[in-house]
Design a protein around this motif. Structure first.
Motif, PDB file in Angstrom:
ATOM      1  N   LEU A 597       0.833  -1.208   0.000  1.00 15.27           N
ATOM      2  CA  LEU A 597       0.000   0.000   0.000  1.00 15.27           C
ATOM      3  C   LEU A 597       0.867   1.257   0.000  1.00 15.27           C
ATOM      4  O   LEU A 597       0.423   2.329   0.367  1.00 15.27           O
ATOM      5  CB  LEU A 597      -0.907   0.027   1.227  1.00 15.27           C
ATOM      6  CG  LEU A 597      -2.163  -0.825   1.201  1.00 15.27           C
ATOM      7  CD1 LEU A 597      -2.991  -0.561   2.442  1.00 15.27           C
ATOM      8  CD2 LEU A 597      -2.993  -0.559  -0.029  1.00 15.27           C
ATOM      9  N   PHE A 602      -0.135   2.266  -4.358  1.00 14.42           N
ATOM     10  CA  PHE A 602      -1.432   2.870  -4.053  1.00 14.42           C
ATOM     11  C   PHE A 602      -1.956   3.614  -5.269  1.00 14.42           C
ATOM     12  O   PHE A 602      -3.115   3.502  -5.644  1.00 14.42           O
ATOM     13  CB  PHE A 602      -1.287   3.825  -2.868  1.00 14.42           C
ATOM     14  CG  PHE A 602      -2.577   4.466  -2.456  1.00 14.42           C
ATOM     15  CD1 PHE A 602      -3.424   3.829  -1.576  1.00 14.42           C
ATOM     16  CD2 PHE A 602      -2.958   5.690  -2.977  1.00 14.42           C
ATOM     17  CE1 PHE A 602      -4.622   4.396  -1.205  1.00 14.42           C
ATOM     18  CE2 PHE A 602      -4.161   6.272  -2.613  1.00 14.42           C
ATOM     19  CZ  PHE A 602      -4.998   5.619  -1.729  1.00 14.42           C
ATOM     20  N   ARG A 604      -1.388   3.012  -8.195  1.00 14.59           N
ATOM     21  CA  ARG A 604      -1.793   2.080  -9.243  1.00 14.59           C
ATOM     22  C   ARG A 604      -2.935   1.190  -8.772  1.00 14.59           C
ATOM     23  O   ARG A 604      -3.139   0.093  -9.290  1.00 14.59           O
ATOM     24  CB  ARG A 604      -0.602   1.228  -9.662  1.00 14.59           C
ATOM     25  CG  ARG A 604       0.491   2.067 -10.285  1.00 14.59           C
ATOM     26  CD  ARG A 604       1.694   1.225 -10.574  1.00 14.59           C
ATOM     27  NE  ARG A 604       2.782   2.067 -11.093  1.00 14.59           N
ATOM     28  CZ  ARG A 604       3.667   1.642 -11.980  1.00 14.59           C
ATOM     29  NH1 ARG A 604       3.601   0.423 -12.446  1.00 14.59           N
ATOM     30  NH2 ARG A 604       4.612   2.449 -12.384  1.00 14.59           N
ATOM     31  N   GLY A 605      -3.597   1.600  -7.742  1.00 18.67           N
ATOM     32  CA  GLY A 605      -4.820   0.921  -7.348  1.00 18.67           C
ATOM     33  C   GLY A 605      -4.638  -0.327  -6.499  1.00 18.67           C
ATOM     34  O   GLY A 605      -5.510  -1.190  -6.449  1.00 18.67           O
ATOM     35  N   HIS A 607      -4.934  -0.671  -3.605  1.00 15.60           N
ATOM     36  CA  HIS A 607      -5.869  -0.586  -2.549  1.00 15.60           C
ATOM     37  C   HIS A 607      -7.155  -1.337  -2.840  1.00 15.60           C
ATOM     38  O   HIS A 607      -7.643  -2.133  -2.045  1.00 15.60           O
ATOM     39  CB  HIS A 607      -6.071   0.897  -2.426  1.00 15.60           C
ATOM     40  CG  HIS A 607      -6.816   1.160  -1.281  1.00 15.60           C
ATOM     41  ND1 HIS A 607      -8.082   1.488  -1.357  1.00 15.60           N
ATOM     42  CD2 HIS A 607      -6.468   1.036   0.007  1.00 15.60           C
ATOM     43  CE1 HIS A 607      -8.488   1.655  -0.135  1.00 15.60           C
ATOM     44  NE2 HIS A 607      -7.536   1.385   0.698  1.00 15.60           N
ATOM     45  N   SER A 608      -7.668  -1.132  -4.060  1.00 13.47           N
ATOM     46  CA  SER A 608      -8.872  -1.870  -4.460  1.00 13.47           C
ATOM     47  C   SER A 608      -8.537  -3.350  -4.573  1.00 13.47           C
ATOM     48  O   SER A 608      -9.348  -4.219  -4.248  1.00 13.47           O
ATOM     49  CB  SER A 608      -9.394  -1.409  -5.802  1.00 13.47           C
ATOM     50  OG  SER A 608      -8.927  -0.147  -6.092  1.00 13.47           O
ATOM     51  N   LEU A 610      -6.440  -5.002  -2.810  1.00 14.19           N
ATOM     52  CA  LEU A 610      -6.424  -5.562  -1.460  1.00 14.19           C
ATOM     53  C   LEU A 610      -7.850  -5.867  -0.989  1.00 14.19           C
ATOM     54  O   LEU A 610      -8.135  -6.963  -0.492  1.00 14.19           O
ATOM     55  CB  LEU A 610      -5.751  -4.574  -0.509  1.00 14.19           C
ATOM     56  CG  LEU A 610      -5.819  -4.902   0.983  1.00 14.19           C
ATOM     57  CD1 LEU A 610      -5.081  -6.188   1.285  1.00 14.19           C
ATOM     58  CD2 LEU A 610      -5.213  -3.768   1.817  1.00 14.19           C
ATOM     59  N   ASN A 611      -8.724  -4.927  -1.179  1.00 15.92           N
ATOM     60  CA  ASN A 611     -10.099  -5.127  -0.741  1.00 15.92           C
ATOM     61  C   ASN A 611     -10.756  -6.295  -1.469  1.00 15.92           C
ATOM     62  O   ASN A 611     -11.403  -7.150  -0.878  1.00 15.92           O
ATOM     63  CB  ASN A 611     -10.919  -3.859  -0.967  1.00 15.92           C
ATOM     64  CG  ASN A 611     -10.626  -2.820   0.093  1.00 15.92           C
ATOM     65  OD1 ASN A 611     -10.180  -3.161   1.184  1.00 15.92           O
ATOM     66  ND2 ASN A 611     -10.848  -1.567  -0.222  1.00 15.92           N
ATOM     67  N   ALA A 612     -10.559  -6.325  -2.779  1.00 10.76           N
ATOM     68  CA  ALA A 612     -11.195  -7.367  -3.585  1.00 10.76           C
ATOM     69  C   ALA A 612     -10.652  -8.747  -3.219  1.00 10.76           C
ATOM     70  O   ALA A 612     -11.396  -9.729  -3.149  1.00 10.76           O
ATOM     71  CB  ALA A 612     -10.977  -7.075  -5.065  1.00 10.76           C
ATOM     72  N   THR A 614      -9.326  -9.720  -0.337  1.00  7.02           N
ATOM     73  CA  THR A 614      -9.840 -10.122   0.975  1.00  7.02           C
ATOM     74  C   THR A 614     -11.250 -10.682   0.830  1.00  7.02           C
ATOM     75  O   THR A 614     -11.592 -11.730   1.387  1.00  7.02           O
ATOM     76  CB  THR A 614      -9.903  -8.900   1.920  1.00  7.02           C
ATOM     77  OG1 THR A 614      -8.879  -8.002   1.574  1.00  7.02           O
ATOM     78  CG2 THR A 614      -9.770  -9.308   3.336  1.00  7.02           C
TER      79      THR A 614
END
Ligand code: SF4
Ligand code: SF4
Ligand code: FES
Ligand code: FES
Lengths: 672, 193
Positions: A597, A602, A604-605, A607-608, A610-612, A614
């Motif tokens: 992150l 970050f 380059r996305g 973050h999304s 990571l969420n997806a 998980t």
């Protein structure tokens, strides 16, 4: 009389010429109102309350924070003001560690100067603060919070000019200090070692880290042959330490002093700068011809390189791969000098004298070592050299000038102007224009690229080619340009970056400038020195040419690359623990997936991603077998978003590629 | 400042949890996995505040509500989308005494160690609490973040010595046994909740 509006200052009529505050008006009129927290190049803070003046009808105010108005009647040292200033100083002194006689900042300490000037003789208050640990972690600076008076100059310099933001005010009330995030050490964070904070610090709370003792030890060791290289900016700065005018060219006395200190050979970093220009300009012309990795950013400022490594992953490939002149010199000297001087390589000690604190950091990078030994053993700043000269009892002003030793002491003017902002660009032009046109260049001076502004541009035509150039100093300016480049919003060919105001001549290792014009004087000193030399183009340096024949091979060739070039690496900004996002427990059999992150990823996305990720792991009920955490930078930002799975790195990772990799890994490891 | 395009700023909310308005209501996630829920909440907080650095203080406040303190890693993380440096975030976080940089329990037990209480053996109470809650002078907060045990010098209620404070509530003439009773009561109450 001119038409400017006027006000009355201590009974005298003075003009207002657009100064931003009363303090500047007074300074223009020759009255130096004392300050701690005011710097003409930084924003106004208004906290130290030393700059008090009395305005008729308004009473006592801080002159740094009041705009001049026509007709004002101002007094700068009434009885009341004198008393108030003295109380302020006493209060500061009460909590200040009073080790003045041994303090590194003793020569330039404003606290000392002001106490003397304002006649503070005793301190009526008691110390209320506990002793705080001194931070020795940085290779460039020492941070001693016990000497800090909380003026905030360093914080504003680091943020406003360098956009690094490595330090800030932390805690509050009596606990307040200035320091890095989370109480870490300076070396653990984003600090790029530029030393600007030390230049502006009015006390000894931030000072360059000295290497004087190590140098003396080697000088006093009869086994050792100690050679020294002197950077261009040093010759126009060292004089100030001995009461000479800023910008006076002291090359000859500098050499004499170094010889008297016991250095066996005195060489010139400008020799290596000539070499740098040839390599860098050749690299530039190749890129220009191929139309790739443009604009080329210069790479001779180690603060800028570290900054780009941390904050500008998108333009990192655009940095020239050339080492700085200091490191080119080091590598070349390690390889050639033992034979030239007929000595055992073991006994060769290479020292440099630099205007810069970041060069200390650069010299200690593992990538600049030969056979496990740093190419440059010790880096002294101009200030440290002045201390050594004094310690040895040399009367600098009385020294008989001497000349540098050959071959590495030979240079052209191109290698000398390197020390000023715009100098690298001009040196490159002296080489490149001749190369492009194939015609001998008769003009030497490129006045278009000279100047004091912190962001400048110029367009130069060379035959059919037009070169668009930009010169910046201050890393905030560099960052802004780098962002524009990353967004494809500018079409420069070459961008010269120096972290320090005015370039190396304004480096943090130089004597602390007393006046604003000091830097301009040093710059003109360098251009004078160029004029005084016989040769001005790096390609005319026959000893550099000889070096290519005997040791380096072709310009930009294999051996040259080995010794003169380097690679830049993405660098994490802060040492911080990661953040567990899913499935933390002590079960070590779990597959450990870490998503970056850091800033690069970050953006380059990641973050999304990571969420997806998980979410998917949970949906498939794999939470018991996989642990997901986040971290801050794997130092591969150019290939982000990055994910690490056990030992494997997944670059340019997508949800699907990460998922596939996880499934494969889980298949390979049977459920326990 | 870092070049963060609006598209990327928005990315902070493209995770799975935001279909449900906040991380809290995302029942399956939060019930099973505290960290995931907390992380999603941080993202949600950033999104609600538009990644606006001017809103740093409300953001910190909301994060503290979620974690009951401001963990270093979380502060490092939010610095990037807010286009701030960690030192700046940390500077603000330490400026306000309201923010805790170390984990803090839901219940803060403050035991008076002023002269009067000390004479009346407050140390024994402290040790009993330390032992029961598995904390000490260094690590003041229980791992489930239910309790923080601190000592203070004189609560100004020496007549009641030894004195113990649980959040705002004052207990006087406390014995080790009584202190443990109070703690057990809270634990039971929390379990039922
Ligand atoms: S050396 Fe430069 S980057 Fe480091 S803290 Fe000082 S001003 Fe900031
Ligand atoms: S370290 Fe120096 S410049 Fe920074 S606040 Fe303290 S006294 Fe001022
Ligand atoms: S210089 Fe004006 S308040 Fe410090
Ligand atoms: S930000 Fe550096 S590798 Fe991700």
């Amino acid at each position: 009389m001119d038409n400017h509006p006027t006000l009355t200052l201590n009974g005298r009529t003075v003009s207002i010429r657009g100064e931003r505050n009363l303090l500047e008006v007074a300074r223009q009129a020759g009255i130096d109102i004392p300050t701690f927290c005011y710097h003409s190049e930084l924003s106004i803070y208004g906290a130290c309350r030393l700059c008090l003046v009395d305005i008729e009808g308004r009473g006592i105010v801080a002159s740094c924070s009041v705009a001049p108005e026509p007709g004002m009647v101002v007094r700068t040292h009434t009885e009341e003001i004198r008393e108030l200033r003295r109380i302020s100083l006493e209060l500061l002194l009460a909590n200040h560690e009073q080790s003045c006689t041994t303090c590194a900042a003793s020569r330039s300490c404003r606290l000392q100067t002001l106490c003397r000037r304002l006649g503070v003789e005793k301190v009526r208050f008691h110390r209320t603060q506990k002793e705080r640990p001194v931070d020795h972690s940085s290779v460039s600076l020492v941070r001693d919070p016990n000497k800090c008076i909380l003026c905030g100059d360093c914080v504003r310099a680091c943020t406003e000019i360098q956009n690094v933001g490595a330090i800030d005010f932390i805690h509050r009330g009596a606990e307040t200090t200035v320091g890095p995030a989370f109480g870490k050490n300076l070396a653990e964070g984003e600090c790029v070692n530029c030393g600007l904070c030390a230049t502006v610090c009015p006390t000894g709370a931030l000072t360059p880290k000295p290497e004087i003792d190590a140098v003396w030890r080697d000088l006093n060791d009869p086994q050792k042959t100690v050679v020294v290289q002197v950077a261009p900016a040093v010759r126009v700065g060292i004089g100030e330490a001995f009461g000479l005018e800023p910008g006076s060219i002291e090359t000859g006395r500098l050499v004499a002093a170094l010889k008297a200190l016991g250095f066996d050979q005195v060489y010139d970093t400008s020799f290596a700068a000539d070499l740098t220009v040839i390599e860098e300009a050749t690299e530039f012309l190749q890129r220009k011809a191929a139309g790739e990795r443009l604009p080329q950013f210069t790479s001779c400022c180690p603060s800028w390189v570290k900054f780009a490594e941390q904050f500008c992953p998108e333009v990192l490939p655009n940095l020239s791969t050339c080492r700085s002149p200091q490191q080119m010199f080091g590598a070349l000297a390690r390889v050639t000098l033992p034979e030239t001087l007929g000595i055992d390589p073991e006994n060769l000690v290479i020292v440099s004298v630099m205007p810069c604190t970041a060069k200390k950091y650069e010299a200690k990078l593992p990538k600049f070592q030969t056979g496990g030994r740093p190419d440059v053993d010790h880096v002294l700043t101009t200030q440290e050299l002045a201390v050594m000269i004094e310690e040895a009892g040399l009367q600098f002003r009385q020294l008989e000038p001497q000349s540098m030793d050959m071959p590495l002491g030979f240079k052209t003017g191109a290698g000398v102007i390197f020390g000023a902002s715009g100098g690298v660009t001009e040196a490159v032009l002296r080489f490149a224009v001749e190369k492009v046109t194939g015609v001998r260049l008769s003009r030497i001076d490129f006045d278009e690229v000279r100047g004091e502004g912190s962001v400048r541009e110029a367009t130069i035509s060379a035959g059919n080619t037009t070169l668009k150039l930009a010169m910046v100093h201050g890393l905030r300016n560099a960052h802004d340009l780098a962002d524009k480049v990353a967004r494809g919003e500018c079409d420069y060919d070459l961008i010269e970056v120096m972290a320090c105001p005015g370039g190396c001549i304004g480096g943090a290792g130089q004597p602390v400038p007393k006046e604003l014009q000091t830097r301009a004087q040093r710059t003109s000193g360098l251009y004078q020195a160029d004029k005084g030399l016989q040769l001005h183009k790096p390609q005319e340096n026959h000893l550099v040419a000889h070096c290519y024949q005997t040791c380096l091979g072709d310009v930009g060739g294999h051996r040259a690359h080995e010794l003169l070039h380097t690679t830049h690496q993405n660098r994490r900004r802060i040492n911080s623990r990661g953040l567990t996002v899913l499935g933390q427990d002590n079960n070590s059999d779990k597959l450990k997936v870490t998503v970056c992150l850091g800033t690069g990823c970050f953006l380059r996305g990641s973050h999304s991603l990571l969420n997806a990720l998980t979410e998917r792991i949970q949906q498939h009920g794999l939470k018991d077998r996989v642990q997901v955490s986040a971290t801050f930078c794997f130092e591969a930002c150019d290939r982000g978003p990055n994910v690490r799975m056990g030992e494997t790195s997944l670059f340019r990772c997508t949800l699907d590629s990460a998922w596939d990799a996880i499934l494969k890994e889980l298949e390979a490891t049977p459920v326990a | 400042m870092d070049n963060i395009s609006p598209a990327h700023e928005a990315s902070c909310s493209t995770g799975p949890a935001e279909s449900t308005a906040t991380g809290h209501t995302s029942a399956e996630l939060s019930a099973t996995d505290l960290e995931t829920q907390q992380f999603n909440t941080v993202c949600e907080i950033l999104r609600r505040n538009n990644n606006d650095p001017a809103r740093l203080i409300p953001i910190l406040q909301q994060i503290q509500k979620e974690y009951r303190y401001l963990p270093e890693e979380v502060l490092t993380f939010i610095a990037t989308p807010l286009r701030l440096r960690p030192a700046q975030v940390f500077g603000v976080a330490t400026f306000y005494s309201h923010f805790a940089l170390k984990p803090h329990g839901k219940y803060t037990i403050r035991l008076c160690d002023g002269t009067a209480c000390h004479v009346r053996r407050s140390t024994g109470i402290l040790n009993a609490l330390y032992e029961r809650l598995n904390v000490d002078e260094e690590r003041k907060t229980t791992s489930d973040q239910l309790f923080t045990v601190e000592t203070v010098s004189c609560l100004g209620a020496c007549g009641l010595a030894p004195v113990m404070l649980v959040n705002e509530k004052v207990y006087g003439q406390v014995t080790p046994e009584k202190a443990l009773e109070i703690v057990e009561e809270i634990i039971v109450k929390e379990k039922q909740a």
